[in-house]
Each structure stands twice: as C-alpha cells, then as structure tokens.
Design a protein around this motif. Structure first.
Motif, PDB file in Angstrom:
ATOM      1  N   SER A 145       0.830  -1.209   0.000  1.00  0.00           N
ATOM      2  CA  SER A 145       0.000   0.000   0.000  1.00  0.00           C
ATOM      3  C   SER A 145       0.865   1.260   0.000  1.00  0.00           C
ATOM      4  N   ILE A 146       0.252   2.346  -0.459  1.00  0.00           N
ATOM      5  CA  ILE A 146       0.885   3.661  -0.412  1.00  0.00           C
ATOM      6  C   ILE A 146      -0.206   4.664  -0.028  1.00  0.00           C
ATOM      7  N   SER A 147       0.099   5.547   0.887  1.00  0.00           N
ATOM      8  CA  SER A 147      -0.889   6.503   1.353  1.00  0.00           C
ATOM      9  C   SER A 147      -1.245   7.493   0.251  1.00  0.00           C
ATOM     10  N   LEU A 148      -2.358   8.168   0.422  1.00  0.00           N
ATOM     11  CA  LEU A 148      -2.779   9.185  -0.542  1.00  0.00           C
ATOM     12  C   LEU A 148      -1.718  10.276  -0.663  1.00  0.00           C
ATOM     13  N   LEU A 149      -1.204  10.757   0.484  1.00  0.00           N
ATOM     14  CA  LEU A 149      -0.185  11.801   0.468  1.00  0.00           C
ATOM     15  C   LEU A 149       1.097  11.294  -0.183  1.00  0.00           C
TER      16      LEU A 149
END
Length: 311
Positions: free
Chosen positions: A91-95
């Motif tokens: 996963s990768i955060s929105l920011l």
C-alpha cells in the motif's frame, strides 16, 4: 455515496512488476544494482565537475543539473519499488502517492527540457564556435535552468491537483509500480477527458517541443561534422552524437508512448516495461553516455584516485 472519492481514507495498492516469487527476487536485485549505479555515476560526475575548474563550463553546468535530476528522479521511484517487491504490504498513502506523482512528473519534465538545452549548447559549441561564449553565457545558463525547474514543478502541481480531484471508486489497486497519471485515469469512475486533454497538451508542449529542438540541433551538428576533414575526428564526433541521440530518443520516445496515447490504448504490462526505461534505465545511462567517457572527466577521476592511493 458510491461515486465519492474513496482515496481519502485508504490510499492505494501498487501491484508492482510481478507477483511471481522468483521474478520478484530478480527484479529486486536488478533494480538495486541499477539504483546503486545511478547514484554512484551521477554523484561522481557532480563531484568531478565541482573539483575541476576546467569543467566549469555551460555544458557541465547542465550535466550537473541532469545528474541532480537523475538522482532525485530515481530516488523518488526506485526505493518504493524495492520495498514493494519484497514486502507483503504494497500500500501507499494518498499523500505518499501524490508526492511521488508530483516529484516524478516534475523531474521527468525538467529532464526533457534540460536534454534539449544541452543539445542546443552542443549546437552552439560545434556550429557557432566563435560566438559560443557570447551565446551560452553563464547568466543565460542559470536563467534557462531556473526557468526549466520552475515551469515543470508548477506544471506538475496542476496535473497532480486535477488527477486527485477525480473519484476513484472502481478500485484501489494500481496496476503499476509507482504513482503515475495514466493508470489513475483507468480506475476513475468519472469522465477523464479533461484530464487527458490537459495531459496531451502538457506532454505536447514539454516533450514534443524538447524532442524537436534536440533533433534540429543534432541535424545541424551532423551537417557540420560532415565538413570535418579528418576522418578520425569525424568518426569520433559521429560516435558521440549517435550515443547522445540513442539516449534522448529512448527517453523522449518512451515518454511520448506513455503520455500521448488515448486511455483506451493503455496496456498495463507493456506500460510497466516502458516506464522502467525512462524512470530507471535512462538515469543510469546518462552520466556514462554524456560525460564519464569524456577525456577531461576521466583524467580528473584518475588524478583523484591516484591522490587517494598515495595517501
């Protein structure tokens, strides 16, 4: 609402290059080696230019800019590839995704313009040697560099902003190894024609104009080379031009393929390979193609190595 932007809570999942275990190991090792070579080659060039007064010229000023771009461009993308390749959580955060998209887009576009400016610099040096110092004075060089960086970072901010205004309700899974605009247009549940038009216009102005300026410069350079009397000098000049043109064609060509196609032509597996070429391979090749083979650079490296050995 189903049409709401679900990215506000969950971010995204980057599917990466492969889900086959042995291929993941190969990819990890390959990208790690290429990243180390990229950092070493570009850092070496920056240091060599800094310590050798003879290299304080417009050409090496722009080459140093190119090396800075390549270091940060690769560092924006490759470490995340390495982590995602071996980690369970992809996963990768929105920011995090927005920042990766912002810097990769800005740095990639800046590289396009810097490559074109470098081609013009070589045109001025080879085709207008008597006027070279007047044409490529340091004030102009700094202005061109600052304008390139500023315009591309502003352009990137606009694209990232309008990309993340889209609702992503189809999926949080991105069939790619980093956050890049084309895959995001695929998973939006809203009409993305406005985003596509903005992307085509931007890519057309930045990439196509840079490519044509580079091409025109090298056409004039090659025409001048034909006038060289010495066959050895002509062969050496052709060899240099051929290597430069190979790299810029690879870089511009892959970016144009990625950003100047309709959304319907998006092919995840093919596009991953194409993206690797301009995000990982070209930054690794640039210092070797443009400078480390250069006589002055090689002499400076040898002097530095001999001093360290003597110590």
């Amino acid at each position: 609402m189903e049409d709401s932007n679900q990215t506000s809570t969950g971010g995204f999942i980057l599917l990466g290059l492969s889900n086959v275990p042995y291929l993941q190991v190969i990819c990890f090792l390959m990208f790690l080696v290429m990243y180390i070579i990229t950092l070493a080659g570009n850092l070496l060039l920056i240091i060599v230019v800094k310590i050798n007064p003879a290299l304080q010229t417009p050409m090496y000023f722009f080459l140093s800019n190119l090396s800075f771009i390549d270091i940060f461009f690769s560092s924006t993308i490759v470490p995340k590839i390495l982590i995602n390749t071996i980690a369970e959580d992809k996963s990768i955060s929105l920011l995090g995704c927005a920042l990766q998209m912002y810097f990769s887009l800005a740095l990639g576009a800046t590289e396009c313009i810097i490559l074109a400016v470098m081609a013009y610099d070589r045109f001025a040096a080879i085709c207008r040697p008597l006027h070279y110092n007047t044409i490529m004075n340091m004030r102009l060089c700094i202005t061109l560099a600052v304008a390139s960086w500023t315009a591309c970072f502003i352009n990137s901010a606009i694209h990232v902003f309008i990309t993340f205004q889209l609702p992503y309700c189809k999926s949080r899974h991105i069939s790619h190894f980093f956050c890049e605009i084309p895959p995001f247009l695929q998973i939006s549940c809203r009409d993305t024609r406005l985003n596509e038009i903005a992307m085509y216009v931007s890519a057309g102005i930045v990439v196509m104009m840079s490519f044509f300026l580079t091409l025109i410069s090298y056409i004039h350079i090659i025409a001048t080379i034909f006038k060289i009397q010495s066959s050895h000098g002509r062969q050496k000049a052709f060899s240099t031009c051929a290597s430069h043109l190979t790299v810029v064609t690879l870089y511009y060509g892959t970016i144009m393929f990625m950003y100047l196609r309709p959304r319907s032509a998006y092919l995840p597996e093919t596009d991953k390979t194409i993206s690797v070429l301009y995000t990982v391979v070209t930054p690794m090749l640039n210092p070797f193609i443009y400078s480390i083979r250069n006589k002055d650079v090689k002499c400076t490296i040898k002097i530095c190595l001999s001093r360290k050995v003597s110590l």
